[in-house]
Structure formats: C-alpha cells, structure tokens
Enzyme design. Sequence first.
Site, short mmCIF file in Angstrom:
data_model
loop_
_atom_site.label_atom_id
_atom_site.label_comp_id
_atom_site.label_asym_id
_atom_site.label_seq_id
_atom_site.Cartn_x
_atom_site.Cartn_y
_atom_site.Cartn_z
N ASP A 46 32.72 5.89 33.21
CA ASP A 46 32.74 6.66 34.46
C ASP A 46 31.38 7.31 34.72
OD1 ASP A 46 32.88 8.57 32.48
OD2 ASP A 46 34.68 9.57 33.25
N SER A 47 30.44 7.14 33.78
CA SER A 47 29.05 7.55 34.04
C SER A 47 28.50 6.81 35.25
CB SER A 47 28.17 7.28 32.81
OG SER A 47 28.32 5.95 32.36
N ASP A 85 36.91 2.98 31.73
CA ASP A 85 37.18 4.41 31.57
C ASP A 85 38.33 4.87 32.46
OD1 ASP A 85 36.00 6.18 29.80
OD2 ASP A 85 34.11 6.25 30.89
N LYS A 114 39.47 3.56 27.97
CA LYS A 114 38.99 4.70 27.19
C LYS A 114 39.51 5.98 27.81
CE LYS A 114 34.45 5.96 27.13
NZ LYS A 114 34.43 7.30 27.77
N GLU A 116 39.29 10.20 27.53
CA GLU A 116 38.55 11.33 26.96
C GLU A 116 39.49 12.40 26.43
OE1 GLU A 116 35.51 13.20 29.33
OE2 GLU A 116 34.42 11.31 29.60
N GLU A 183 30.50 11.46 20.96
CA GLU A 183 29.31 11.71 21.79
C GLU A 183 28.71 13.06 21.44
OE1 GLU A 183 29.80 10.95 25.98
OE2 GLU A 183 27.83 11.83 26.46
O1 KIV Z 1 30.96 6.93 30.77
C1 KIV Z 1 30.24 6.54 29.84
O2 KIV Z 1 29.24 5.84 30.05
C2 KIV Z 1 30.59 6.92 28.50
C3 KIV Z 1 29.63 6.60 27.40
C4 KIV Z 1 28.43 7.44 27.48
C5 KIV Z 1 30.27 6.65 26.06
O3 KIV Z 1 31.63 7.48 28.28
#
Ligand code: KIV
Length: 266
Positions: A46-47, A85, A114, A116, A183
């Site tokens: 989600d970055s 994510d 993924k 969090e 992280e």
């Molecule tokens: O969203 C993302 O890119 C991440 C990574 C930095 C692990 O969660």
Amino acid sequence: MTTALSLIDIAARKASGTKLSMVTCYDFWSARILNETDVDTLLVGDSLAMVMHGFESTVHADVDLMTLHVKAVARGAPGKFIIGDVPFLAARKGLKTAMDAVQQLMQAGANAVKVEGERGQVELISHMVDSGVPVMGHLGLTPQSINQLGGYRVQGKGKGDAETLLESARNLADAGCFALVLECVPHALAKDITDAIHIPTIGIGAGPATDGQVLVLQDMLGMNTNFKPRFLRHYAEGYGVIQTAVNRFHQETLQGCFPSLKESYK
Ligand code: KIV
C-alpha cells in the site's frame, strides 16, 4: 519463464537457511521487468499510495486502488508469487468486510495478502488462513498506524516494547501466517524474533538476521533522492538515469537529429 514460488518453497527456505528476496511492484511495466529477474516475491504494497499517487501516507489506499494495481502486476508477472496489501481499516470493519477485501485482492491475482498489526487481528487472520488464503503478517513500524505512532521511527527499542513485539510475532505465527515482515526494528530484536518463530521473517530496516529482505523498488533504484533512511541501499541511480535520457531526447528533438531517416518510414 520462471514459475512462482509456492508456500512450500517459502517455508523450505527457512528450513534450509536460504534467504528470500522481495521487492514492491505496483504496475504492469515494472512487473514485466521483475518477472524476468531472480527476485523471489513481489509485494503490491500500500506504499503505492505514496510512491505512485503522491499521498502523504498509506492511509489513503483503499481496496479498489489496491485491486487495480494487483491486477496490473498479475498481468505483468505471471511467474512471481504476488502478495497484495490489505489497506487501511479494510480488516477492521468486521469479518465480512475483511473477507470481501481479501476476496477482491485474491481474485485480482494476488497469491497471498499482507495484514498489518496483530492486536485485534489474530482471529481474523486465522479465519483467512482457514479459508485458504495465505497471509503474511507485518510488525514493527506499521505505516497504516502512522497517525498513532507519531512518525516513521524505529519500533521495539525498549525492553517492554521488544517483548510485546516478540509476543505478537509468536501469535501471528501461531495464527497461521506464512511469513512476517519486520519493519524498522533493532537488528538484535529482529534476530530474536527470527529465531523464535517457525515462519520466515522478511526485514526492511531490521538488520541482516531476518530470513529475507524487502525494499521498495523505486527506493532501491534511487528514484527518490530525498528519501535516505539508514537501511536503504541504492542499487542504481535511477533518477539521474531517467533525467539524462529525457534531456537527451529533448536536446536531439530541438537539434532536429531525432529521428534520423533510418528511424523514419519510407
Ligand atoms: O507497503 C509496503 O510497501 C510495505 C513494505 C515496505 C513492507 O509494506
């Protein structure tokens, strides 16, 4: 063409002590390039809200945005294991909303999701795993909680915080996560967690002892010259490479030496 790793391959890496590599990937064109590299896994993180869309934080990603990017990556990288994510709050509004989000991401082409955090998530993660969805956990600096954390800083520094993180890691492993992102945690804590759980840990800013490493593609390619955290290594100076190429094209257009007759149709 490469074939995607399976969950069995990923688990076997920990057993054999062979590290795992992961980079973020958000779009079709980079997915096509990455599909032809040796990298083990791709994370549609989600970055992308920040890197691709210019938002201040990952809080701005939603399920539809993530789905669009997962679809593009899946089209470009059929030979890679793709993790999508679960975005901000999508796993926090009850079971149905969470499972709808997971269904959308998996049907878009993700091989896993993924999630969090750990507090209040363990039952939900177990349910996802029991439903046939591979889940990767994410502890330490969890950017979706940035407003609560008060900044992008190392987590788990004090004894109490370190113990809490270790406990959370154990809970996520017990809940059935197949891997865990750590992280921005001290490297000694990352090692303790890696030694304590049976699933692979994937570090970013967590030192060398984790079972694998993940970096944001654009960061490792040197595309963001203002972002220089201690953990980041540039594997290319992409910002300058692109600027030089585009400036050359501009100059050659102005000079009339692009295109040549060879680059023109008869
Ligand atoms: O969203 C993302 O890119 C991440 C990574 C930095 C692990 O969660």
